[in-house]
Enzyme design. Structure first.
Site, PDB file in Angstrom:
ATOM      1  N   HIS A   1      43.557  44.753  27.422  1.00  0.00           N
ATOM      2  CA  HIS A   1      44.506  43.914  26.676  1.00  0.00           C
ATOM      3  C   HIS A   1      45.918  43.967  27.256  1.00  0.00           C
ATOM      4  CE1 HIS A   1      45.676  41.369  23.401  1.00  0.00           C
ATOM      5  NE2 HIS A   1      46.556  42.230  22.941  1.00  0.00           N
TER       6      HIS A   1
ATOM      7  N   HIS B   1      45.202  21.772  39.209  1.00  0.00           N
ATOM      8  CA  HIS B   1      44.227  22.766  39.641  1.00  0.00           C
ATOM      9  C   HIS B   1      44.866  24.145  39.808  1.00  0.00           C
ATOM     10  CE1 HIS B   1      41.194  24.229  42.821  1.00  0.00           C
ATOM     11  NE2 HIS B   1      40.737  24.487  41.614  1.00  0.00           N
TER      12      HIS B   1
ATOM     13  N   ASP C   1      45.690  33.729  19.251  1.00  0.00           N
ATOM     14  CA  ASP C   1      45.755  33.957  17.805  1.00  0.00           C
ATOM     15  C   ASP C   1      47.220  33.905  17.385  1.00  0.00           C
ATOM     16  OD1 ASP C   1      46.892  36.481  18.476  1.00  0.00           O
ATOM     17  OD2 ASP C   1      44.981  37.514  18.244  1.00  0.00           O
TER      18      ASP C   1
END
Length: 129
Positions: A95, A20, A28
């Site tokens: 990002h 947990h 990618d």
């Protein structure tokens, strides 16, 4: 010997070892991964296997309680953006922030995906009965 689900021994073992709140990522082919973070490399060639079927297989094996993707996916890869919204309800973050959080992962599953921003950070949940 398993006859269904994920049969890649390293990936099956890593998924079974999740607890947990553990973080892991599906990426990618180009996501930078910090040294010391294990990478389970499924990429055979650019474009294969794609991000979506690998994510779908993993989601059938693991309970996920939260997910994050890169905000840039909405403008750079609409197919992946839809996938992240529909399959894992990913919160989108910058990002650079996303990449920095990879350092907190137990492991990264690298696909052969050749389209940008097809990445997701996942937090393991508990399959309460």
């Amino acid at each position: 010997m398993r006859t269904t689900g994920i049969i890649h021994a390293e990936l099956a073992s890593a998924l079974t070892g999740l607890r947990h709140t553990d973080l892991f990522a599906v990426s990618d082919s180009g996501l930078p991964v910090p040294a010391g973070i294990p990478v389970i490399d499924l990429g055979i060639s650019y474009g294969f296997p794609r991000f979506e079927p690998i994510l779908d297989l993993i989601l059938h094996e693991v309970t996920i309680e939260a997910a994050w993707g890169s905000r840039q996916v909405t403008t750079e890869n609409s197919e992946a953006a839809t996938l992240l919204a529909d399959h894992v309800h990913a919160e989108l973050i910058d990002h650079e922030t996303f990449k920095s959080r990879i350092a907190d992962c137990r492991f990264v599953v690298r696909t052969g995906e050749a389209r940008p921003y097809a990445n997701v950070l996942l937090r393991a949940g508990v399959p309460w009965a």
